[in-house]
Design a protein around this motif. Structure first.
Motif, short mmCIF file in Angstrom:
data_model
loop_
_atom_site.label_atom_id
_atom_site.label_comp_id
_atom_site.label_asym_id
_atom_site.label_seq_id
_atom_site.Cartn_x
_atom_site.Cartn_y
_atom_site.Cartn_z
N THR A 151 -7.84 6.77 -11.93
CA THR A 151 -8.20 7.95 -11.15
C THR A 151 -7.06 8.97 -11.12
OG1 THR A 151 -7.55 6.67 -9.20
CG2 THR A 151 -9.89 6.83 -9.67
N THR A 152 -5.83 8.48 -11.02
CA THR A 152 -4.67 9.37 -11.02
C THR A 152 -4.56 10.10 -12.37
OG1 THR A 152 -3.49 7.92 -9.49
CG2 THR A 152 -2.17 9.52 -10.72
N LEU A 153 -4.70 9.35 -13.45
CA LEU A 153 -4.59 9.93 -14.78
C LEU A 153 -5.73 10.91 -15.04
CD1 LEU A 153 -3.49 6.80 -16.87
CD2 LEU A 153 -2.05 8.61 -15.87
N HIS A 154 -6.91 10.60 -14.52
CA HIS A 154 -8.04 11.51 -14.68
C HIS A 154 -7.76 12.83 -13.95
CE1 HIS A 154 -12.15 12.89 -15.19
NE2 HIS A 154 -12.16 13.19 -13.91
N PHE A 155 -7.25 12.73 -12.74
CA PHE A 155 -6.92 13.93 -11.97
C PHE A 155 -5.87 14.76 -12.70
CE2 PHE A 155 -4.36 16.24 -8.90
CZ PHE A 155 -5.32 16.86 -8.11
N VAL B 4 3.66 9.51 -10.49
CA VAL B 4 3.01 9.81 -11.77
C VAL B 4 2.46 11.24 -11.74
CG1 VAL B 4 1.08 9.22 -13.29
CG2 VAL B 4 2.44 7.40 -12.22
N PHE B 5 1.79 11.58 -10.64
CA PHE B 5 1.28 12.94 -10.49
C PHE B 5 2.42 13.95 -10.54
CE2 PHE B 5 0.93 16.31 -7.24
CZ PHE B 5 0.04 17.14 -7.88
N SER B 6 3.52 13.67 -9.85
CA SER B 6 4.64 14.60 -9.78
C SER B 6 5.20 14.89 -11.16
CB SER B 6 5.73 14.03 -8.87
OG SER B 6 6.81 14.93 -8.72
N MET C 125 8.29 3.64 -11.69
CA MET C 125 7.67 4.86 -11.19
C MET C 125 7.58 5.94 -12.27
SD MET C 125 9.84 5.12 -7.60
CE MET C 125 9.16 6.75 -7.23
N GLY C 126 6.64 6.84 -12.07
CA GLY C 126 6.64 8.12 -12.76
C GLY C 126 6.10 8.18 -14.17
N LYS C 127 5.89 7.03 -14.81
CA LYS C 127 5.42 7.04 -16.20
C LYS C 127 3.89 7.00 -16.24
CE LYS C 127 9.71 6.60 -17.67
NZ LYS C 127 10.40 6.53 -16.36
N ARG C 128 3.34 7.52 -17.31
CA ARG C 128 1.88 7.50 -17.47
C ARG C 128 1.33 6.08 -17.36
NH1 ARG C 128 -1.78 11.14 -19.41
NH2 ARG C 128 -0.09 12.59 -19.93
N ARG C 129 2.08 5.12 -17.84
CA ARG C 129 1.60 3.74 -17.82
C ARG C 129 1.45 3.20 -16.40
NH1 ARG C 129 7.03 3.22 -19.48
NH2 ARG C 129 8.35 2.00 -18.06
N HIS C 130 2.09 3.85 -15.43
CA HIS C 130 2.00 3.40 -14.04
C HIS C 130 0.78 3.99 -13.32
CE1 HIS C 130 6.61 3.16 -14.52
NE2 HIS C 130 6.12 1.94 -14.64
N GLU D 180 0.83 -1.21 0.00
CA GLU D 180 0.00 0.00 0.00
C GLU D 180 0.86 1.26 0.00
OE1 GLU D 180 -3.87 -1.88 2.34
OE2 GLU D 180 -2.14 -1.10 3.47
N ALA D 181 2.01 1.20 0.70
CA ALA D 181 2.93 2.34 0.68
C ALA D 181 3.51 2.51 -0.72
CB ALA D 181 4.04 2.12 1.70
N ARG D 182 3.84 1.42 -1.37
CA ARG D 182 4.36 1.50 -2.74
C ARG D 182 3.31 2.09 -3.69
NH1 ARG D 182 7.06 -3.41 -1.33
NH2 ARG D 182 5.28 -4.64 -2.04
N ASP D 183 2.07 1.71 -3.47
CA ASP D 183 0.99 2.24 -4.32
C ASP D 183 0.93 3.76 -4.23
OD1 ASP D 183 -1.57 1.84 -5.92
OD2 ASP D 183 -2.34 2.92 -4.18
#
Length: 267
Positions: A209-213, A103-105, A200-205, A93-96
């Motif tokens: 909901t994250t991509l929508h935001f 990705v957001f960053s 980490m960090g790529k759109r594919r990850h 869950e921490a990794r999630d």
């Protein structure tokens, strides 16, 4: 998306047996209501002419913003961060959290660059560049510090080298350091949790909901319309200043109390 129908994969959190997610706190239509709400901070009062507001309409305008934005559940009671604050979080869950935040960053850089490009004045353009350059690794030039910034590996318990990290000053005359880049701090956290650069960090990850935001943020925060961009700035800044960082830090402290290898919490 303002129809009230959430995009594919969007779920209400927290749900029994399922960990909540930071970027899944509200349906899509409520997310855009939050980000598109009018500006109401005193710092933006000079923008009233842009927004077409008059002194007579200001009290009602401010009242609406207080209700819609400052009183929004994601600001006043963030379900995810309150859950995370308890520290009863597994490594998975921490990794999630770290993966989704990474990705957001990265995608936020696109929104911030659009904000700079579409700025309505030189002053606003420079304000946007302050944020963008600092996130990429330009250290703020703080003339009040006794020691000049110098590049070296982080050595403090929180994982940051405070000789090259400061929250005060300006990028004007500042020095770039790779280690001062915000994303590099996320990589450091990820490494302690078993995540590599390619994890980490790529759109594919990104979760839906994250991509929508991030997509909504790119549209409204980086909008060419000054009302929309200012409203998004106000909403995002108040969301970030509402205290959820404190709740996340408490959660990481709880996680560290159970781990042999500490997670750097400086970020």
């Amino acid at each position: 998306e303002t129809s009230g129908r959430p995009p594919p994969g969007l779920r209400a959190y927290p749900r029994k047996g399922v960990a909540p997610r930071l970027f899944a706190q509200m349906p899509a239509n409520r997310l855009l209501v939050l980000l598109l709400a009018p500006v109401a901070a005193s710092a933006f009062e000079q923008k009233l002419l842009i927004a077409g507001k008059t002194a007579a309409s200001w009290p009602g305008f401010a009242s609406k913003v207080n209700r819609v934005v400052l009183g929004h559940p994601v600001v006043t009671s963030n379900a995810y961060t309150k859950w995370f604050q308890e520290g009863a979080v597994s490594d998975a869950e921490a990794r999630d959290l770290i993966v989704q935040f990474s990705v957001f960053s990265n995608l936020f850089l696109e929104a911030q660059l659009a904000n700079v490009i579409n700025a309505g004045s030189r002053e606003e353009m420079r304000e946007g560049k302050e944020i963008l350059a600092n996130k990429l690794g330009v250290v703020n030039n703080n003339h009040h510090r006794h020691h000049p910034a110098r590049a070296r590996e982080p050595s403090l318990a929180d994982g940051l080298d405070h000789e090259i990290v400061t929250t005060e000053g300006t990028i004007e005359g500042g020095i770039f350091h790779f280690r001062a880049g915000h994303y590099e701090w996320l990589l450091d956290i990820g490494e302690t949790l078993g995540l590599g650069f390619d994890d980490m960090g790529k759109r594919r990850h990104g979760a839906p909901t994250t991509l929508h935001f991030c997509g909504a943020l790119r549209v409204v925060y980086g909008s060419e319309d000054p009302e929309t961009a200012l409203a998004a700035l106000f909403a995002v800044k108040n969301w970030a200043a509402a205290g959820f960082w404190d709740e996340l830090i408490e959660g990481w402290k709880g996680i560290n109390a159970k781990r042999d290898t500490r997670v750097p919490v400086g970020f």
